[in-house]
Design an enzyme around this catalytic site. Structure first.
Site, PDB file in Angstrom:
ATOM      1  N   ARG A  47      12.395  67.209  58.913  1.00 52.76           N
ATOM      2  CA  ARG A  47      11.784  68.474  58.452  1.00 52.76           C
ATOM      3  C   ARG A  47      11.949  69.558  59.514  1.00 52.76           C
ATOM      4  NH1 ARG A  47       6.815  69.205  59.533  1.00 52.76           N
ATOM      5  NH2 ARG A  47       5.952  67.233  58.797  1.00 52.76           N
ATOM      6  N   TYR A  99      14.078  92.175  43.163  1.00 56.78           N
ATOM      7  CA  TYR A  99      14.318  90.919  42.443  1.00 56.78           C
ATOM      8  C   TYR A  99      12.995  90.463  41.834  1.00 56.78           C
ATOM      9  CZ  TYR A  99      14.787  85.967  41.583  1.00 56.78           C
ATOM     10  OH  TYR A  99      14.734  84.729  41.000  1.00 56.78           O
ATOM     11  N   ASP A 170      17.580  91.889  51.325  1.00 53.06           N
ATOM     12  CA  ASP A 170      18.071  90.849  50.413  1.00 53.06           C
ATOM     13  C   ASP A 170      19.522  91.198  50.091  1.00 53.06           C
ATOM     14  OD1 ASP A 170      18.739  89.204  48.282  1.00 53.06           O
ATOM     15  OD2 ASP A 170      16.792  89.389  47.280  1.00 53.06           O
ATOM     16  N   LYS A 195      23.364  81.327  45.003  1.00 53.49           N
ATOM     17  CA  LYS A 195      24.287  82.216  44.313  1.00 53.49           C
ATOM     18  C   LYS A 195      25.694  82.097  44.916  1.00 53.49           C
ATOM     19  CE  LYS A 195      20.469  83.136  42.188  1.00 53.49           C
ATOM     20  NZ  LYS A 195      19.592  84.226  42.534  1.00 53.49           N
TER      21      LYS A 195
END
Ligand SMILES: *Cc1c(COP(=O)(O)O)cnc(C)c1O
Length: 374
Positions: A47, A99, A170, A195
């Site tokens: 982690r 977004y 972004d 994406k």
């Protein structure tokens, strides 16, 4: 080095006993300590860090010309880490067409924690009027979703530097190959790696890259490691593999989108096309100055309303009717019906993620669907 070279080599620093030329998938969740309690392999628990994630973070850092990167399990988790790192009571300025998932996040999860003004950031002159004593950050998204608005990153950075604010960008629609916000003055770059970076619609992820490893970044790193919204080693492995072809995929996406945008802009059944590469785009000159090409996303307003837009998306054969973007396959979406009743997206808007199929086939497919509306 140029992006094509970085994309292929910067993630390959992991040394393996078997002499692998590409980084192996390293699934161990825990790592051996030596007799002094140290970690000779550089990792303690997966982690906190693991070889595949370090490889991805190194690669993204170099592609974005930043100091460090943090990879997350989704783009939304990456954005949320930035908002969580701000002090409660802080004010942020964000785009009016931010977004949709981030807008929802800010309005629900952060409703009692942060205050937000959603404004049109393409009009740089009006922005300073919104800055308050507790304003800490301006969040931009360029090009934006789904209106493909372009924000002037350098101009925004002049404002944030003057007022000592964080500038976060972004940059998902641009990918690290078309625009590097840090070199234009941004402090943090955010990507949904789901994406273009993933590029094959088979991995969910997000990332942040910072210009400098400052206090804010230490809080973000802590949120990543202690909050735990981390990607799996396999997710990171897939992303490093995908990035090797990112610069070449982006060339194909840009070339196809540019040709399709020009075809649609001339089409009698079309009212408007939003694509930063068109000279008719209101921020075309800004796009030209801050991007090396104009991307693979476009939105088209068909003549008529909701029914005509639905007819087109229901009758294309090569474009898959699905949300998301940036994959090798073309996707088409009636955006307003995805965003729900409170959307400001026009009802006749169709968002297109232009893939890497042959452009003649894409144009023929769109043309036959447009022929069905009147
Ligand atoms: C998809 C997307 C996100 C969110 O990323 P997920 O990986 O879906 O969580 C954020 N910003 C933009 C511009 C996006 O397209």
């Amino acid at each position: 080095m140029k992006p094509e070279t970085i994309a292929i080599h910067a993630g390959n620093f992991v040394k393996s006993a078997t002499g692998d030329v590409t980084p192996p998938l390293s699934l161990s969740t825990t790592y051996l300590r030596d007799e002094n309690g140290g970690y000779p392999g550089g990792h303690m628990y997966s982690r906190v860090s693991n070889p595949n994630r370090s490889s991805l973070e190194q690669l993204l850092t170099e592609l974005e010309h930043g100091a460090e990167a943090c990879a997350f399990s989704s783009g939304n988790a990456a954005g949320m880490a930035v908002f969580q790192a701000l002090k409660p009571g802080s004010h942020i300025i964000a785009p009016d067409d931010m977004y949709w998932g981030f807008k929802k996040q800010l309005q629900s999860i952060f409703a009692d924690i942060l205050t937000i003004d959603f404004i049109d950031l393409t009009h740089t002159e009006g922005i300073e009027a919104y800055i308050q004593p507790n304003t800490v950050m301006i969040w931009i998204e360029t090009p934006s979703n789904p209106l493909l608005k372009v924000t002037d990153i350098s101009a925004l950075s002049t404002i944030t530097k003057k007022h000592n604010l964080i500038l976060a960008c972004d940059s998902t629609f641009a990918s690290p190959c078309l625009q590097n916000p840090i070199t234009l003055g941004a402090d943090i770059v955010m990507h949904s790696t789901t994406k273009y970076i993933g590029g094959h619609s088979d991995v969910l992820g997000g990332a942040l890259v910072t210009a400098k490893a400052d206090d804010l970044w230490a809080r973000i790193r802590n949120i990543q490691q202690i909050g735990g919204a981390v990607p799996s080693p396999f997710d990171c492995f897939l992303l490093v593999r995908s990035i090797k072809t990112l610069p070449y995929r982006m060339r194909g996406h840009c070339a196809n989108a540019n040709t399709l945008a020009n075809f649609l802009a001339q089409h009698p059944k079309v009212d408007a096309v939003y694509y930063p590469g068109l000279t008719s785009h209101p921020q075309h000159s800004i796009a030209k100055s801050q991007m090396s090409d104009f991307g693979g996303m476009l939105s088209v307003l068909v003549k008529g309303g909701f029914d005509n837009a639905k007819t087109v998306v229901n009758n294309v054969h090569i474009f898959a009717q699905a949300t998301s973007l940036g994959g090798v396959e073309s996707l088409i979406e009636h955006r307003a019906s995805v965003e729900g009743p409170d959307t400001k997206t026009p009802q006749n808007l169709i968002r297109v993620s232009v893939g890497l199929e042959h452009i003649d086939d894409l144009i023929a497919d769109f043309d036959q669907a447009l022929a069905l509306i009147n």
